[in-house]
Design a protein around this motif. Structure first.
Motif, PDB file in Angstrom:
ATOM      1  N   THR A 141       7.433   2.087 -10.261  1.00  0.00           N
ATOM      2  CA  THR A 141       7.269   2.868  -8.934  1.00  0.00           C
ATOM      3  C   THR A 141       7.245   4.079  -9.060  1.00  0.00           C
ATOM      4  O   THR A 141       6.759   4.904  -8.102  1.00  0.00           O
ATOM      5  N   THR A 142       8.047   4.976 -10.027  1.00  0.00           N
ATOM      6  CA  THR A 142       7.633   6.236  -9.940  1.00  0.00           C
ATOM      7  C   THR A 142       6.128   6.642 -10.341  1.00  0.00           C
ATOM      8  O   THR A 142       5.787   7.399  -9.656  1.00  0.00           O
ATOM      9  N   GLN A 172      12.834  -2.164  -1.323  1.00  0.00           N
ATOM     10  CA  GLN A 172      12.519  -1.410  -0.255  1.00  0.00           C
ATOM     11  C   GLN A 172      11.303  -0.308  -0.622  1.00  0.00           C
ATOM     12  O   GLN A 172      10.530   0.077  -0.047  1.00  0.00           O
ATOM     13  N   LEU A 173      11.722   0.373  -1.708  1.00  0.00           N
ATOM     14  CA  LEU A 173      10.858   1.296  -2.588  1.00  0.00           C
ATOM     15  C   LEU A 173       9.506   0.582  -2.707  1.00  0.00           C
ATOM     16  O   LEU A 173       8.411   1.273  -2.501  1.00  0.00           O
ATOM     17  N   GLN A 217      17.408  -1.892  -2.983  1.00  0.00           N
ATOM     18  CA  GLN A 217      16.702  -0.467  -2.521  1.00  0.00           C
ATOM     19  C   GLN A 217      15.185  -0.858  -3.448  1.00  0.00           C
ATOM     20  O   GLN A 217      14.305  -0.173  -3.084  1.00  0.00           O
ATOM     21  N   THR A 218      15.249  -1.143  -4.692  1.00  0.00           N
ATOM     22  CA  THR A 218      14.118  -1.342  -5.243  1.00  0.00           C
ATOM     23  C   THR A 218      13.040  -2.130  -4.316  1.00  0.00           C
ATOM     24  O   THR A 218      11.952  -1.809  -4.340  1.00  0.00           O
ATOM     25  N   GLY A 250       4.352   6.112  -6.972  1.00  0.00           N
ATOM     26  CA  GLY A 250       4.540   7.336  -6.137  1.00  0.00           C
ATOM     27  C   GLY A 250       3.899   8.509  -6.312  1.00  0.00           C
ATOM     28  O   GLY A 250       3.151   9.219  -5.510  1.00  0.00           O
ATOM     29  N   ARG A 301       7.517   0.463   0.576  1.00  0.00           N
ATOM     30  CA  ARG A 301       7.129   1.527   0.827  1.00  0.00           C
ATOM     31  C   ARG A 301       5.730   1.984   0.000  1.00  0.00           C
ATOM     32  O   ARG A 301       5.068   2.347   0.711  1.00  0.00           O
ATOM     33  N   LEU A 302       5.867   1.728  -1.071  1.00  0.00           N
ATOM     34  CA  LEU A 302       4.614   2.209  -1.885  1.00  0.00           C
ATOM     35  C   LEU A 302       3.539   1.383  -1.891  1.00  0.00           C
ATOM     36  O   LEU A 302       2.231   2.124  -1.836  1.00  0.00           O
TER      37      LEU A 302
END
Lengths: 576, 455
Positions: free
Chosen positions: A228-229, A159-160, A156-157, A232, A163-164
């Protein structure tokens, strides 16, 4: 004589610091959790000035934190979440051990999770603060997004992160913020200017990972979690500033173009949209659909103190930037399959070019090889079977060099199978008097708008000429050394421009200037004579340093010349 | 009652009834004189009528019923007696059939233990009684009456008033932090939603972050761009410069190693030679004569000690006075001299000023140097733990490793490691080593017997 006896280590630096283990116990966390918390909250270990005092007399090397920082950590709501998670893991393990599958399922459903939003807000109180720290976030994001999904970190990390980073690249394309690109042996360095901040990041080449063993993956994953946060939220804000829809959507026009029958071959339906976004080949949808370029010039209000020269320089820079942003406008590129697609597509789109690739390489190609309007085809192999007449076949380095030179370089040096000129680092800024490689000089001359018609003419001719020139040059320099340094500098720069071709007519024009220079030099000499002993000493020292530098530069230039000659001789031999 | 009456009747009608116990001896009653009593009164009737026989009979009936499950006289002969035919022959084991019978038949032990009494166990009356039955009945009646009127009790009213729960909506699951589809919002645009007073009172107010924490622990940039020689297609000279740099690093490392080796090497002097060996063996056997020299200086020491004692002898009064006067004179001389010096300093003002200026300059320059040093220190990695920061190896490709084109490029080094080292260099994390696996219990090596015999 009264008063209590002062005890050692009860005041001062000994009480301002706390060791890592004590801090951990105070927070009631395990060491990994403590480390994670510190990274997330931005609390770093500190080296005390007087270690022995802090360590209560012992000199053992320890990790220290400031006590106040740890006290601040005590208020963090995430700490309780960490404890909850610990308990969750314990319960889950027990359920597994007892093979109580229903309990396992129930526990997994209620897995405790936490958010880092408040930490981001707390650590970066303003948007600009966040933007200043985005370099790290981007590096980590790009790095993690290229990881294989092999269990080194959560899928998941990955993928995130993907995306970012795709969102970020799309933003850079939309805002045309890219400034520099550097292909190094490590990876690709990019630099963009976003809201006045220069942001540098490093992207690894694809498939280049061997996982090193001496890296703590847990620590890296924690950094990534925070970044990542951060990334985003920064992305959201940046998209908002450009009136783009967030999460990014393809332009409706582009979307219809990209519709294909064989979409299912590439990706599942759920993934195909993100894949199309990451293809970078089409523009994004805007909130306000009327998307006319607003070229409203900013009104200039020169400050009182600011003189006209500065303003002019600024204007010139602005103009240069505008032209740089459009260097690929109107060009149509086609990327062959052996070329790194993503990087090239990103760079070309950042400067207004159109780009496509073979259908089988990646989703999101917009036109075919057979398209007659293609102007440049990027190829990285010795030869191509079928060549079209009306397009240039160039090597990928041309694109990057154009971006760094801020102009469209002549394509001749980058044709198929041609030995490429060196790829210079755009991150090096030469000071006055430093050695500048001749390739860079050439580019600088091009930037100044000088035609290099003669340069292209013929090499042999050039060789002879160059030799003569160089001899002259050297003589000049000798003289100059005897005379005055300042003058010599001037001479040298002339010599350099000679290297890059100056028509002989210009020399005549310089004569009055030369007179003036001589006058100036005379004045300077007199001034030197009038100097005090102390000042004179200092002056001599400075001059010596400068001279040494020049000597070194000359040495390098001579070396280069020898090297070039050797190369040429070799070439000639090969030709014969 | 009915059963007993029936039994009595049965007993009376049967002439051949035999009781277990023989009735009371008739001779005993014959011997004593019979007392005549009128039994026309209830009291007398109760007192003098003899009911022993009836009681005995009934007792006997009950006894039979309890133990044998009915009156013996009523039972069939087969159930009471059996024909003794000796040991029955064992039937042939017929596996399946027998097993089938066994499964259906109860165990013999169960049969023995099974009570065959006709008397039912006594009933627990309390089990059938309801406490507060009357009150409850009344309450129920009242509720019925109220319900008929349409009045709803408070409990039910509260239930009805409660908001309906939507069972179909699942409880909001806490979303994981790394959920790839998570949504973001404008975190910097929105202002504080709640009233600060409310937040403070409810303990939800976040503690303000000290401004000092937002300072970076190092001045180094996050991304350090590789030297121009690290280009995939570098300029010749910058490549050479980078190689030179890498070479320097290697040379330095080699130097360190050599130094260590030198320090660890055995000194030639310490090596055992034949001579030293011999000396060691003879040590203490051969006497050396140098004891006399040690004795000589001790005499001188004694004399010095005596002199010291002589000095401390008491002074005469005259001497004391004289010394005092001298001391006073000396002090006066010094004070007067100091005075004149001070007066003379008036004329030295310029030189004093100069010296002060000099000193100030010196301190200033020292301060400057210290500041420069501190600035330089800021870019340096600090010592944050047990280990020192180890700079990573320079990423370099030799001239023959360089690829001609982007396609043939082989990337050098790992970016993950580069990032990790960068964090360490910027003092964000302390340098650490991977924890080594440690064996808890010591391994004991023992030579096997068979092997020992060979050697």
């Amino acid at each position: 004589m009264g008063g209590l006896q002062k005890k050692k280590y009860e005041r001062g630096s000994a009480t301002n610091y706390i060791t890592r283990n004590r801090a951990r116990k105070k927070l009631m966390l395990s060491l990994p959790d403590f480390r994670r918390l510190c990274i997330l909250k931005g609390i770093y270990p500190h080296e005390p000035k007087h270690k022995k005092k802090v360590n209560k007399g012992s000199t053992a090397p320890r990790t220290f934190y400031l006590l106040k920082d740890i006290r601040f950590l005590l208020h963090e709501p995430i700490v309780s979440k960490f404890r909850e998670y610990k308990i969750f893991v314990r319960k889950l393990r027990r359920a597994y051990g007892k093979t109580e599958w229903s309990a396992v399922e129930r526990l997994k459903e209620n897995k405790p999770a936490y958010k880092l939003d408040h930490i981001v807000k707390e650590r970066y109180p303003t948007f600009i603060d966040a933007l200043r720290d985005i370099d790290d976030a981007l590096c980590m994001g790009f790095l993690f997004s290229t990881f294989a999904r092999t269990g080194k970190c959560h899928v998941q990390t990955i993928q995130l992160c993907r995306r970012l980073t795709v969102e970020w690249m799309n933003y850079v394309i939309a805002s045309r913020a890219l400034r520099k690109v550097f292909l190094s042996i490590k990876g690709i360095y990019y630099q963009a200017e976003v809201m006045g901040q220069l942001i540098t990041w490093l992207v690894p080449y694809q498939f280049s990972h061997d996982h090193p063993t001496d890296v703590d993956y847990r620590v890296m994953a924690t950094f990534t979690e925070l970044y990542t946060t951060l990334l985003g939220f920064v992305n959201f804000r940046l998209y908002q500033s450009l009136n783009l829809v967030y999460p990014p959507k393809l332009d409706s026009k582009a979307e219809s173009e990209l519709k294909e029958d064989d979409e299912e071959d590439y990706a599942m339906n759920s993934e195909s949209y993100t894949e199309k976004l990451s293809a970078l080949s089409s523009s994004l949808a805007r909130v306000v659909s009327s998307e006319e370029e607003e070229d409203a010039k900013l009104d200039e209000f020169p400050d009182e103190g600011e003189d006209m020269e500065k303003m002019e320089a600024r204007e010139k820079e602005q103009k240069q930037l505008e032209t740089q942003k459009k260097i690929f406008e109107g060009l149509k590129f086609f990327i062959n399959r052996e070329v790194p697609r993503e990087s090239l597509a990103f760079v070309i789109r950042c400067f207004g070019g159109q780009v496509s690739w073979d259908k089988s390489v990646c989703i999101g190609s917009t036109y075919d090889v057979t398209d007659e309007t293609i102007t440049h085809q990027i190829v990285d192999r010795p030869n191509v079977d079928k060549q079209y007449m009306n397009r240039y076949y160039i090597q990928p380095q041309w694109v990057y060099d154009c971006v760094n030179a801020k102009i469209r370089l002549p394509v001749e040096d980058y044709f198929l199978g041609v030995n490429l000129p060196p790829h210079l680092s755009p991150f090096v800024e030469e000071k006055e008097g430093d050695y500048v490689p001749p390739e860079k000089l050439k580019i600088m001359a091009l930037q100044r708008g000088e035609k290099l018609a003669q340069q292209d003419e013929e090499e042999e001719e050039e060789e002879e000429e160059e030799e003569d020139e160089n001899e002259e040059e050297e003589d000049d320099e000798e003289e100059a050394e005897e005379k005055n340094l300042k003058k010599m500098e001037e001479q040298r720069s002339q010599g350099k421009s000679l290297q890059v071709k100056v028509t002989p007519g210009k020399v005549k024009v310089e004569n009055p200037a030369r007179l003036e220079q001589e006058e100036k030099a005379e004045e300077k000499r007199l001034a030197i004579m009038m100097m005090k002993k102390k000042e004179k000493y200092l002056y001599d020292k400075i001059m010596f340093g400068k001279k040494r530098k020049v000597r070194e530069v000359n040495k390098l230039a001579a070396k280069r010349k020898a090297h070039d000659d050797a190369e040429k001789a070799k070439k000639k031999k090969a030709r014969k | 009652m009915a059963a007993r009456r029936r039994l009595k009747r049965v007993a009376a009608s049967q002439s051949g009834f035999l009781s277990f116990k023989s009735p009371s001896d008739p001779t005993a009653s014959v011997g004593s004189r019979r007392k005549r009593v009128n039994k026309n009164k209830k009291k007398n009737w109760n007192k003098y009528s003899d009911v022993n026989d009836v009681d005995e009979f009934l007792e006997d009936v009950r006894h039979q019923e309890r133990t044998t499950g009915g009156l013996l006289s009523e039972k069939a002969d087969d159930s009471l007696f059996f024909l003794d035919l000796g040991q029955p022959e064992k039937p042939q084991p017929q596996g399946e059939l027998k097993r089938k019978g066994k499964a259906s038949r109860p165990l013999r032990i169960d049969l023995i233990l099974k009570p065959d009494s006709l008397v039912p166990p006594p009933k627990d009356i309390l089990a059938y009684q309801q406490p507060n039955a009357k009150k409850l009945r009344r309450i129920a009646e009242k509720a019925e009456r109220l319900a008929a009127k349409g009045v709803v009790p408070r409990k039910q009213k509260r239930l009805l008033n409660r908001r309906p729960i939507d069972r179909t909506v699942k409880k909001a699951v806490a979303e994981a932090n790394n959920n790839p589809d998570r949504d973001y919002y404008d975190i910097w645009g929105q202002e504080l939603s709640a009233d600060p007073w409310y937040l403070q009172q409810t303990g939800k107010k976040l503690v303000k972050r000290p401004a000092k924490l937002n300072e970076k622990p190092s001045v180094l940039p996050a991304v350090e761009v590789i030297a121009p020689g690290g280009s995939y297609n570098p300029d010749f000279f910058s490549h050479q410069a980078l190689l030179q740099e890498a070479h320097q690093v290697e040379v330095q490392k080699k130097k360190q190693e050599d130094k260590l080796e030198r320090q660890l090497a055995i000194n030639k002097k310490d090596k055992a030679t034949e001579e030293t060996n011999l000396r060691e063996q003879v040590e203490g056997l051969v006497e050396e004569e140098n004891d006399d020299e040690e004795l000589a200086p001790s005499k001188e020491d004694d004399e010095a000690a005596l002199a010291a004692i002589a000095v401390t002898q008491k002074k005469s009064e005259k001497q004391i006075k004289k010394e005092k006067a001298e001391k006073f004179k000396e002090q006066q001389r010094l004070t007067s001299r100091r005075q004149t010096e001070r007066q003379q300093q008036l004329f030295q003002l310029r030189s004093i000023k100069a010296s002060i200026r000099q000193q100030e300059e010196k301190t200033k320059s020292k301060q400057m140097q210290r500041r420069i040093k501190q600035e330089a220190q800021k870019a340096q990695p600090r010592r944050l733990g047990k280990l020192k920061f180890q700079a990573p190896d320079l990423d370099v490709q030799l001239s023959d490793e360089l690829a001609g084109s982007l396609r043939q490029l082989k990337p050098e080094g790992s970016i993950l490691k580069d990032r990790f080292k960068s964090f360490q260099k910027r003092n964000l994390i302390e340098p650490r080593e991977r924890a080594k696996f440690k064996r808890k219990l010591k391994v004991k090596y023992v030579e096997k017997r068979a092997f020992r015999e060979i050697t």
